[in-house]
Design an enzyme around this catalytic site. Structure first.
Site: not given
Ligand code: APR
Length: 312
Positions: A11, A89, A96, A120, A176
């Site tokens: 989220a 990345r 990740n 991701t 990518h």
């Molecule tokens: N289960 C559920 N959610 C998780 C988990 C997990 N095991 N681990 C992390 N998260 C959540 C985090 O709590 C956070 O809210 O994933 C979310 C990631 O959000 P952001 O840090 O805002 O990252 P974002 O910009 O959304 O990017 C997410 O997409 O484009 C790619 O490179 C980017 O790998 C990254 C991913």
């Protein structure tokens, strides 16, 4: 007509923006899942409170319960760390993979019939890893990158030629990252080849800026990475699947002989519909583009192999 259920895992910036767009476009009821207690619930409430203003009818539910994805037609994986300035990345690989691996396993048991779209990074490796962990057929596991990379190139060309971005068409394939493969023949403005308007040197410069497009945003933001255009890209794929449009979009897919490649997940044009990837479209490529695609596949294959030593 009842809306299909879509689960968005993560989220954060990408996940919440994706949820917002799915709701605004009336595409789905959304289950938003995050590991941080309260985050998905809070964002879901906030988003839902825009429903009467925007007039959308879908529901948005936030939770930490992964079983809530049961019955979802589509699951989008956006959980994971974004890049920091100076990072590639690939630097996100171990962290990740340790997030995406368990999520893929949970998805396989909670929503065994779903189609999955991975966002991701490093994207292509995460798609391969999700395929491995779920054991799903390749039609049901894909990644979002090509729609974004192609859009980035279209905007750069539109700005250079002072035309509307929608007048520019382009397909960016490959991985990518640095081994992105913009297909010169696919780049047209008002249906005319781009080579009539721009020199090879200038095209190369725009191609390179496209490859660096994500890093440019990371450097400016200083915290987090791009999310508006990535969310738009994943929602374009979701629409094609949920509405069974058979649209051809560049997506990260597992290849089984197409383009002469196997055992690698990279960006290729694919026809999307209710079943996921209906068909991989084989474009005519130059010898150089074929070599570049092969190099991208080799790099993704090597990174995917290295996961066995990185994943705990
Ligand atoms: N289960 C559920 N959610 C998780 C988990 C997990 N095991 N681990 C992390 N998260 C959540 C985090 O709590 C956070 O809210 O994933 C979310 C990631 O959000 P952001 O840090 O805002 O990252 P974002 O910009 O959304 O990017 C997410 O997409 O484009 C790619 O490179 C980017 O790998 C990254 C991913």
């Amino acid at each position: 007509m009842a809306l299909p259920t879509v689960t968005v895992i993560g989220a954060g910036q990408v996940g919440a923006t994706t949820t917002h767009l799915l709701a605004l476009k009336g595409l789905a009821n959304v289950i938003l899942i995050d590991i941080v207690d309260g985050l998905a619930q809070g964002k879901a409430l906030d988003l839902m409170q825009s429903a009467p203003i925007e007039g959308f009818g879908g529901s948005i539910q936030g939770t930490t319960d992964f079983n809530a994805m049961a019955g979802s037609r589509l699951v989008m994986i956006t959980a994971g760390l974004p890049r920091k300035p100076g990072m590639s990345r690939e630097d996100l690989l171990a962290a990740n993979a340790n997030i995406v691996g368990p999520i893929a396993s949970r998805m396989a048991s909670a929503a065994p019939e779903a189609v999955a779209i991975v966002v991701t990074n490093p994207l292509d490796v995460m798609v391969a890893f999700t395929l491995q962990r779920t054991g799903w057929p390749r039609q049901r596991v894909m990644g979002m990158a090509g729609v974004l990379d192609s859009a980035r190139l279209r905007v750069l060309i539109a700005e250079r030629l002072q035309v509307a971005p929608s007048q520019v068409h382009a397909m960016v394939l490959g991985s990518h990252g640095d081994l992105m493969v913009p297909v010169v023949r696919s780049v047209t403005v008002d249906g005319r080849p781009i080579t009539e308007r721009l020199s090879p040197e200038e095209l190369d410069r725009l191609f390179q800026r496209t490859r660096d497009g994500g890093a440019e945003i990371v450097a400016l933001l200083k915290q987090g990475s791009a999310f508006y255009a990535p969310a738009t890209g994943v929602v374009a794929m979701a629409r094609a699947i949920l509405q069974n449009t058979h649209e051809v979009l560049p997506v990260c897919a597992s290849l089984e002989g197409e383009y002469g490649l196997r055992d690698a997940c990279i960006g290729v044009p694919a026809q999307l519909g209710a079943a996921g990837i209906e068909r991989i479209v084989e474009m005519e490529l130059t010898a150089e583009e074929r070599r570049a695609l092969q190099a991208a596949a080799e790099q993704v294959r090597a990174s995917t192999k290295s996961l066995s030593t990185l994943v705990s």
